[in-house]
Design a protein around this motif. Structure first.
Motif, PDB file in Angstrom:
ATOM      1  N   UNK A   1       0.822  -1.192   0.000  1.00  0.00           N
ATOM      2  CA  UNK A   1       0.000   0.000   0.000  1.00  0.00           C
ATOM      3  C   UNK A   1       0.863   1.251   0.000  1.00  0.00           C
TER       4      UNK A   1
ATOM      5  N   UNK B   1     -17.459   2.568   1.975  1.00  0.00           N
ATOM      6  CA  UNK B   1     -16.290   2.139   1.191  1.00  0.00           C
ATOM      7  C   UNK B   1     -14.983   2.738   1.679  1.00  0.00           C
ATOM      8  N   UNK B   2     -15.031   3.489   2.753  1.00  0.00           N
ATOM      9  CA  UNK B   2     -13.831   4.178   3.238  1.00  0.00           C
ATOM     10  C   UNK B   2     -13.294   3.474   4.477  1.00  0.00           C
ATOM     11  N   UNK B   3     -12.019   3.270   4.472  1.00  0.00           N
ATOM     12  CA  UNK B   3     -11.330   2.777   5.663  1.00  0.00           C
ATOM     13  C   UNK B   3     -10.296   3.832   6.036  1.00  0.00           C
TER      14      UNK B   3
ATOM     15  N   UNK C   1      -8.540   5.022   2.725  1.00  0.00           N
ATOM     16  CA  UNK C   1      -8.551   4.237   1.492  1.00  0.00           C
ATOM     17  C   UNK C   1      -9.978   4.160   0.994  1.00  0.00           C
ATOM     18  N   UNK C   2     -10.122   4.293  -0.296  1.00  0.00           N
ATOM     19  CA  UNK C   2     -11.431   4.204  -0.917  1.00  0.00           C
ATOM     20  C   UNK C   2     -11.421   2.999  -1.849  1.00  0.00           C
ATOM     21  N   UNK C   3     -12.207   2.012  -1.526  1.00  0.00           N
ATOM     22  CA  UNK C   3     -12.319   0.791  -2.323  1.00  0.00           C
ATOM     23  C   UNK C   3     -10.966   0.121  -2.560  1.00  0.00           C
ATOM     24  N   UNK C   4     -10.006   0.410  -1.750  1.00  0.00           N
ATOM     25  CA  UNK C   4      -8.709  -0.221  -1.912  1.00  0.00           C
ATOM     26  C   UNK C   4      -7.948   0.246  -3.131  1.00  0.00           C
ATOM     27  N   UNK C   5      -8.424   1.288  -3.793  1.00  0.00           N
ATOM     28  CA  UNK C   5      -7.755   1.768  -5.006  1.00  0.00           C
ATOM     29  C   UNK C   5      -7.177   3.163  -4.838  1.00  0.00           C
TER      30      UNK C   5
ATOM     31  N   UNK D   1      -3.766   3.095  -7.184  1.00  0.00           N
ATOM     32  CA  UNK D   1      -3.141   1.786  -7.366  1.00  0.00           C
ATOM     33  C   UNK D   1      -3.558   1.216  -8.712  1.00  0.00           C
ATOM     34  N   UNK D   2      -2.588   1.064  -9.597  1.00  0.00           N
ATOM     35  CA  UNK D   2      -2.877   0.429 -10.884  1.00  0.00           C
ATOM     36  C   UNK D   2      -2.786  -1.092 -10.763  1.00  0.00           C
TER      37      UNK D   2
ATOM     38  N   UNK E   1      -8.280  -6.663  -5.505  1.00  0.00           N
ATOM     39  CA  UNK E   1      -7.877  -5.351  -4.994  1.00  0.00           C
ATOM     40  C   UNK E   1      -7.840  -5.287  -3.474  1.00  0.00           C
ATOM     41  N   UNK E   2      -8.709  -6.039  -2.846  1.00  0.00           N
ATOM     42  CA  UNK E   2      -8.842  -5.877  -1.409  1.00  0.00           C
ATOM     43  C   UNK E   2      -7.709  -6.495  -0.621  1.00  0.00           C
TER      44      UNK E   2
ATOM     45  N   UNK F   1      -3.994  -7.666  -0.302  1.00  0.00           N
ATOM     46  CA  UNK F   1      -2.707  -7.370  -0.914  1.00  0.00           C
ATOM     47  C   UNK F   1      -1.987  -8.626  -1.392  1.00  0.00           C
TER      48      UNK F   1
ATOM     49  N   UNK G   1     -14.585  -4.616   0.383  1.00  0.00           N
ATOM     50  CA  UNK G   1     -13.139  -4.648   0.100  1.00  0.00           C
ATOM     51  C   UNK G   1     -12.340  -4.810   1.386  1.00  0.00           C
TER      52      UNK G   1
END
Lengths: 410, 483
Positions: free
Chosen positions: A31, A157-159, A199-203, A244-245, B235-236, B238, B265
């Motif tokens: 991350x 969707x936020x962590x 983090x939003x949706x892990x992206x 994150x791509x 995605x969720x 790692x 996620x």
């Protein structure tokens, strides 16, 4: 009013803003999360920063070329820094009965390194007129910080999580009061900091921090007292947005804001021409002015003496935008390249009073008690740039290459 | 030396020392202080010792009962963490009606980032945990506890699967839930690792021989019900980006790609500890009936080349060609052994909810004994710097070979050796193997100790030996703990 232009000797913004921001987090894999709750472990980081400072901000927020008009455009101060960082994350209180601490990881970090700064030839020559050494190399200050992470929370969707840290800055290297440039500073700082990671949706990763920097005084300023002696406190804030791509590739853009609280104070200004007396032509050419003083037929030489102060600037400010890419190798290594571009700023400038005398004892004793030495035949007010990281604001971009390694990871 | 040089030297030492601060487990005892640990057990329960650390395992379990008979749940943590990882799960399960004596978690590993846990090295610990919980609860309840439910996370998933295979314990696990396990590899695990994490990396590298031998004969063996819980979105979590997003899934299991299917996620550490995912786990556990505590466990009886279950209410679940039978394998009441040997079977009694251990059989008809079977291995046991692939050969070609790396004695239901698929030894282990002839005779166990040692590796490439290749290799053959 005649004006005395002097050299612009700015310690690079990179140095001013990188360690001083007291980043408590560390980008590691996978991350791209400066302030996220990191896995326990010991991390190392090496960062190289390069900049060629051709422009700085003045107190009005305008960009001016370094040394102009006294040196040709294109002159610069070149900087290279190598930062070494060690970060420990863990919980020394886990499984104990101490509330909160037992459930929240702590972290500590040490940052230091070395670097060099070198003026190009025209600036160096110009500086020698004032008796200043043109370059420097040596150790950076030592930054030590410890902090604690908050819990992690979810909201749709936020962590997100927060952290609190406090950094202590201790001058470490040899501080050269005769140098135009110094790698380290000459005052202590304490920097409490709050930070946020989301983090939003892990992206999409958002990291933001705000830090207040309490600065001590510099009792021995360099370059003729044009580094502040009473350093204003600072607000530092930054936000970084990363996308994150893939697990390997990330891109990020950042915004950084740095502003002094109040004014920097200057109490020991002594910067002056090394070789005196000055011929009228020399003085007028050197100072770039056409004062009546220069045309006084009775005098064939002049002596200048600055009044030491106190002076105050209008404070400093700098705003940066940055963009970078990161490549993550497995879970142990990150290679990051980043470019930062100042988009606005305000450097430190002070109006210094110089006495002009016809004799070397300038300004001489004030036997008339009028606030002016008896030998002073005139006074010049000239605007000087404050120098080094507490005062100067670079308007030139810098590049950063960072390598992060996590011990014991696969 | 100038002041600047002295400062530089001091700074260098400070940074080096800060990177080498000893772990709490080392530092506190050296200072005469006890190491704080989670120990939430009843006074009459003695936790087993970890096979890795040789210290009593920390953790929680036991206490107040819910008042009903319920199969106990054992939580198994992943790499570099410990039983405390499952404290939120315990709180949630308690809130859903479980009793404290039904919820157990013990720290099987080092609980430190410097010392990676390994699947193979922790198998014995899992065996001790399950035995200890079953024994304790059996005494406390006054009826035998013969099954447990296991909820595992990350490395704990492959660890428990390896334990079930190596100790033939499928019949002891009623439900197995594996959350975010590297069943088909973890992208961060390298096939060419260095350092303390070597064993775990060798095991879990995508496409590793270790995973192949774990999965090759069936991913959901035995009477156990299997559920996997994982990200699936790529995605969720790692550890499971695309194209590894379905690595945790098991063929034959109830695979719940939670983030992908539910639009969430949760990350690797969150996944099994969120109410939403724990609800899914609780539902899966509740879907299976409780075993009858006083019922007799079914058996597989052999008569010549015919197999049948006992009692008659049980069914026989069998698979030929070395494959593992599964719970979903159609049950039969009788089976004639065919030419495709060996046949693996277990008996499952739907009435009692109990199952027999897995057993293997080969057809006797037409078999001519080649004398007392013996086993040979290549390479032999010894000290090696790198993982080894061990080939076994029986003097009797009709015999099949089973083995263990868990320290337990091999039997017919142990892991099956197949020609062309050497046994992958990635950690310091004791390999035990037997050849079993169609008429049931067993060879004398072959016992080989392999020391796959990091110290050996380091001794081979010490600075001294790099400068002088003739310098002796300084390795005494005693592997350091955690290495």
């Amino acid at each position: 009013m005649p004006r005395l232009h002097t050299l612009i000797v700015g310690l690079v913004l990179a140095l001013a803003l990188q360690p001083a921001r007291a980043q408590a987090g560390l980008i590691f894999t996978p991350h791209l999360s400066e302030y996220a709750v990191q896995a326990n472990g010991t991390y190392t980081e090496t960062t190289f920063i390069f900049s060629e400072i051709e422009k700085v901000f003045d107190r009005e927020g305008n960009t001016v070329r370094v040394g102009v008009p006294f040196v040709p455009a294109g002159a610069s101060t070149d900087v290279g820094l190598a930062l070494f960082k060690v970060l420990w994350v863990g919980n020394v209180f886990r499984d104990t009965g101490i509330p909160y601490l037992r459930d929240h990881s702590q972290f500590c970090r040490l940052i230091s390194g070395f670097g060099y700064q070198q003026n190009t030839e025209q600036i160096a020559d110009r500086g020698r007129l004032f008796g200043a050494r043109p370059g420097s190399n040596g150790l950076l200050d030592l930054y030590g910080l410890c902090g604690i992470y908050s819990s992690e929370y979810r909201l749709g969707p936020v962590k997100f999580n927060g952290l609190f840290a406090t950094t202590f800055k201790e001058p470490l290297g040899e501080y050269d009061t005769d140098a135009m440039l110094n790698i380290g500073t000459n005052y202590r700082s304490v920097i409490p900091q709050l930070a946020f990671h989301g983090e939003l949706f892990g992206r999409l990763f958002v990291d933001a921090t705000v830090a207040y920097q309490f600065n001590g005084d510099n009792s021995h300023p360099s370059f003729g007292g044009t580094t502040p002696t009473r350093i204003a406190d600072w607000w530092n804030a930054e936000a970084n947005f990363a996308w994150k791509f893939s697990e390997h590739w990330f891109a990020d853009i950042g915004y950084s804001f740095h502003k002094s609280v109040g004014h920097n104070g200057y109490d020991q200004v002594t910067v002056n021409f090394k070789d005196q007396p000055l011929a009228p032509d020399t003085l007028c050419a050197a100072l770039g002015l056409g004062s009546d003083v220069c045309n006084t037929p009775a005098l064939d030489a002049f002596y200048l003496a600055p009044r030491s102060g106190p002076y105050e600037d209008r404070g400093v400010q700098a705003t940066l935008l940055s963009a970078g890419i990161s490549y993550v190798y497995r879970s142990s290594s990150v290679l990051q390249f980043r470019i930062a571009k100042p988009i606005s700023g305000r450097g430190s400038q002070i109006d210094v009073i110089y006495d002009v005398c016809g004799v070397s004892d300038c300004p001489g004793a004030d036997r008339n008690n009028n606030g002016t030495g008896d030998n002073s035949i005139s006074q010049l007010s000239t605007t000087l740039f404050g120098v080094q990281e507490a005062a100067a604001a670079s308007a030139s971009p810098y590049a950063e290459l960072r390598f992060v390694y996590l011990f014991w990871a696969p | 030396m100038s002041p600047t040089a002295l400062r530089a030297l001091g700074l260098g030492l400070l940074l080096a020392l800060s990177a080498c601060i000893p772990p709490r487990q080392v530092l506190l005892p050296a200072l005469g202080q006890p190491v704080p640990e989670l120990r939430d057990f009843p006074p009459d329960y003695t936790p087993p010792r970890s096979a890795e650390t040789e210290l009593p395992m920390p953790g929680f379990g036991g206490g107040e009962s819910s008042g009903v008979y319920r199969t106990p749940v054992i939580f198994v943590h992943g790499n570099t963490v410990s039983a405390r990882y499952w404290l939120p799960a315990r709180e949630y399960f308690l809130a859903q009606g479980y009793g404290k004596d039904e919820l157990w978690a013990l720290g099987h590993g080092w609980d430190h980032v410097h010392y990676f846990d390994s699947n193979d090295l922790s198998v014995a610990s899992i065996d001790r945990i399950v035995n200890s919980v079953m024994d304790y609860l059996s005494k406390r309840r006054g009826v035998p506890v013969r099954q447990v439910d296991i909820i595992s996370h990350s490395l704990g998933v492959t660890l428990v699967r390896q334990w079930m295979m190596q100790t033939n314990s499928f019949h002891r696990v009623r439900n197995f839930i594996g959350a975010a396990g590297g069943n088909h590899g973890v992208w961060t695990a390298s096939a060419y690792p260095r350092g303390q994490q070597r064993a775990a990396s060798w095991e879990l590298a995508p496409g590793s021989p270790w995973l192949a031998q774990l999965n090759r004969l069936g991913e959901t063996p035995g009477p156990t019900r299997y559920m996997t819980l994982y990200d699936g979105s790529g995605w969720g979590d790692v550890f499971y980006p695309k194209p590894y997003q379905d690595s945790p899934a098991l063929d034959g299991a109830y695979n719940l790609a939670f983030n992908r299917e539910r639009g969430r996620w949760f990350d690797h550490m969150d996944l099994p500890r969120e109410p939403a995912t724990m609800d899914a786990m609780l539902k899966f556990l509740a879907d299976s009936g409780e075993p009858l505590p006083r019922a007799r466990a079914p058996r597989v009886l052999r008569s010549g080349d015919r197999l049948r279950p006992e009692p008659a209410s049980a069914g026989l679940h069998c698979a030929a060609g070395g494959q593992y039978p599964q719970r979903s394998t159609p049950a039969v009441q009788e089976l004639s052994l065919g030419a495709e040997s060996p046949v693996s079977c277990f008996a499952l009694d739907p009435q009692s909810g109990l199952a027999s251990p897995l057993l293997r059989f080969a057809r006797q008809a037409g078999y001519r004994s080649a004398g007392e079977p013996t086993l040979t291995a290549t390479p032999a046991g010894g000290v090696y710097a790198q993982a080894q692939e061990v080939r076994l050969e029986s003097s009797d070609p009709a015999a099949f070979i089973t083995y263990t790396t868990s320290g337990t004695a091999p039997a017919s239901g142990s892991a099956l050796y197949q020609a062309g698929h050497p046994i992958y030894i990635a950690a310091p282990l004791r390999l035990q193997a037997v050849a079993i002839t169609p008429d049931g005779r067993q060879s004398k166990p072959l016992v080989l100790d392999f020391d796959i040692s990091l110290e050996k590796e380091e001794a081979m490439y010490s600075l001294e030996r790099q400068l002088d290749p003739t310098a002796p290799e300084q390795y005494a053959g005693r592997r350091g703990k955690g290495r």
